[in-house]
Design a protein around this motif. Structure first.
Motif, PDB file in Angstrom:
ATOM      1  N   THR A 160       0.836  -1.199   0.000  1.00 10.91           N
ATOM      2  CA  THR A 160       0.000   0.000   0.000  1.00 10.91           C
ATOM      3  C   THR A 160       0.873   1.253   0.000  1.00 10.91           C
ATOM      4  O   THR A 160       2.078   1.194   0.277  1.00 10.91           O
ATOM      5  N   TYR A 161       0.241   2.359  -0.298  1.00 11.74           N
ATOM      6  CA  TYR A 161       0.934   3.648  -0.288  1.00 11.74           C
ATOM      7  C   TYR A 161       1.393   4.017   1.115  1.00 11.74           C
ATOM      8  O   TYR A 161       2.518   4.482   1.314  1.00 11.74           O
ATOM      9  N   SER A 162       0.531   3.792   2.112  1.00  9.37           N
ATOM     10  CA  SER A 162       0.903   4.132   3.486  1.00  9.37           C
ATOM     11  C   SER A 162       2.066   3.285   3.972  1.00  9.37           C
ATOM     12  O   SER A 162       2.931   3.768   4.709  1.00  9.37           O
ATOM     13  N   GLN A 163       2.121   2.010   3.559  1.00 10.14           N
ATOM     14  CA  GLN A 163       3.244   1.163   3.947  1.00 10.14           C
ATOM     15  C   GLN A 163       4.538   1.656   3.312  1.00 10.14           C
ATOM     16  O   GLN A 163       5.590   1.669   3.955  1.00 10.14           O
ATOM     17  N   PHE A 164       4.463   2.087   2.058  1.00  6.89           N
ATOM     18  CA  PHE A 164       5.661   2.627   1.395  1.00  6.89           C
ATOM     19  C   PHE A 164       6.148   3.880   2.112  1.00  6.89           C
ATOM     20  O   PHE A 164       7.358   4.057   2.318  1.00  6.89           O
TER      21      PHE A 164
END
Length: 489
Positions: free
Chosen positions: A327-331
């Motif tokens: 996900t974007y938040s994980q990145f």
């Protein structure tokens, strides 16, 4: 298929104000859905295109069906520019908006919106993408949390003032729809409108007046958004046919986004190769809070597979964090950053906590920190996580203690019921003695029955052969025959 398709040009009276002139199309409507689009949908599309390595398809296409005044189309482009474009600089993102109402298409091209349409946008986005209006900008740009400490009378006065300004803005917006759209009216009402500036949004967003029941734009598209449009306003077979044509214009691995209250026809996903793409939205501010699921996203089967390792992009793929994070938040977390919506939630939590803390509580907190009784180096989120972990550890310890106590009690009971070898041998011998006694008694009973003479057979009476008792008529006839015999003799 527009969420609001009212023609005020045929009326002479202003639009009704009893419902505060509800305009459903606005920026960042259903914020949790747009978080799912940013965090998972657009991120997934960016991963697919970045991993494919095809230079001729380095632009993602999005279609906003039933775009109304254009808020949805512009906001999707803002999300890409603010969040995904810095991570996928080699990819472009274009948005096409279509709507049945020509007046709304014209309004979308102008890009001027009242306050209620933009009030859900972050303050930084308003300053970056819009030209501030002459009236009403200060109230919207001011953080609403800074007014929580006002006395009740002041809050009521301020709410009345803001409500009057919203009614004025909505009335001006209705005037644009009611009258023929002219430059004079737009300039006259622009004082309370938020106009899109030179933020690089308009160039990649286009609008076309179109009826999807008659015609559709040429595909393929990576993302099709039809929120509160086709599924809401079309019925039965027509809705199924239009949705089927829309899915046919999706690329393999593309996404279809519908409204939260929209429903696809029964069996539509299985028939057209769609699968639900459920997104779990969990608050980072309160990890133990209520979890919310976004179930209005569907992905088309047959996603493009990563080709064999060849080319400069694929050689670096194992080290490319864009292709390893889900996900974007994980990145953002892996790279040392933080998603903007998570940072905004934490900021609001901190400000609310500080404003609701009395002076006495603040002094007590300061003294506890000064004396070392409380560690202030951790944020609110970290402290909540530590508290949750401590509570979980406490529950586990209590469960372990209960299990140990139960095992000890069971062991004690076993020790109490355990027999010595001599006691066990005595019990076994006693059992066999009782068994032998029972067998002897049974043999005596059988022997007595064999010595007794068999019983004599009972004589059968008349009528017994038939199995029935003789009737009274037969009895009378038999007695009459015996009497006759006696007389004769």
């Amino acid at each position: 298929v527009s969420p609001v398709n009212r023609d005020w040009s045929m009326t002479t009276a202003p639009p009704p104000q009893s419902h505060a002139f509800q305009w459903f199309s606005r920026f960042n409507r259903d914020e949790h859905v747009w978080i799912a689009v940013s965090d998972a949908v657009l991120w997934n599309l960016g991963q697919q295109r970045a991993a494919s390595g095809s230079g001729s398809q380095q632009s993602l296409r999005c279609w906003s069906c039933g775009c109304s005044s254009g808020e949805e189309a512009y906001f999707a482009r803002m999300i890409w520019q603010k969040r995904l474009a810095p991570i996928f600089p080699e990819l472009g993102f274009t948005v096409l908006g279509t709507d049945l109402c020509s007046e709304k298409i014209e309004t979308a091209r102008q890009g001027a919106y009242p306050t209620h349409s933009v009030k859900a946008l972050p303050t930084g986005w308003l300053k970056e993408f819009f030209d501030l209006p002459e009236r009403g900008a200060g109230d919207l740009l001011e953080d609403p949390l800074s007014r929580t400490g006002m006395p009740q009378i002041q809050r009521m006065q301020r709410q009345k003032k803001l409500a009057a300004r919203r009614r004025e803005s909505a009335s001006a917006f209705a005037t644009v729809f009611r009258n023929t759209i002219s430059q004079t009216n737009v300039v006259a009402d622009a004082r309370s409108f938020w106009s899109l500036g030179d933020g690089g949004i308009r160039e990649d967003v286009s609008f076309v007046q179109q009826d999807v029941t008659q015609d559709m734009p040429d595909g393929p598209f990576d993302l099709i958004m039809s929120r509160y449009a086709v599924c809401l306003y079309l019925e039965a077979e027509q809705k199924s046919n239009v949705l089927a044509d829309m899915v046919a214009r999706l690329r393999p691995g593309g996404f279809l986004l519908i409204g939260e209250k929209d429903k696809l026809p029964p069996g539509f996903c299985e028939e057209h190769g769609l699968r639900p793409f459920t997104y779990l939205l969990q608050s980072e501010v309160c990890p133990a809070g209520i979890r919310e699921y976004v179930e209005s996203v569907f992905q088309k089967d047959g996603a493009e597979q990563r080709p064999p390792q060849a080319g400069p992009i694929l050689k670096a793929a194992p080290k490319d964090l864009r292709l390893t994070c889900s996900t974007y938040s994980q990145f953002m977390q892996v790279t040392g950053g933080e998603a903007d919506w998570i940072a905004e939630q934490k900021r609001h939590m901190r400000e609310v906590t500080m404003q609701r803390t009395s002076s006495r509580s603040a002094n007590l907190l300061a003294n506890a920190i000064r004396e070392g009784r409380r560690d202030d180096s951790l944020s609110i989120t970290k402290r909540m996580e530590a508290d949750a972990a401590a509570r979980l550890e406490k529950v586990r310890a209590a469960s372990t203690a209960r299990d140990a106590a139960g095992f000890a009690a069971l062991s004690t009971l076993r020790e109490r019921l355990r027999l010595t070898p001599q006691e066990a041998e005595n019990k076994v011998q006693s059992f066999f003695q009782r068994l032998q006694q029972d067998m002897a008694k049974r043999e005596e009973v059988v022997a007595k029955r064999e010595e007794e003479p068999p019983p004599l057979p009972r004589r059968k009476s008349r009528g017994a052969s038939s199995g029935r008792r003789p009737s009274s008529k037969l009895k009378r006839s038999a007695s009459a025959r015996r009497a006759g015999l006696r007389l004769v003799s």
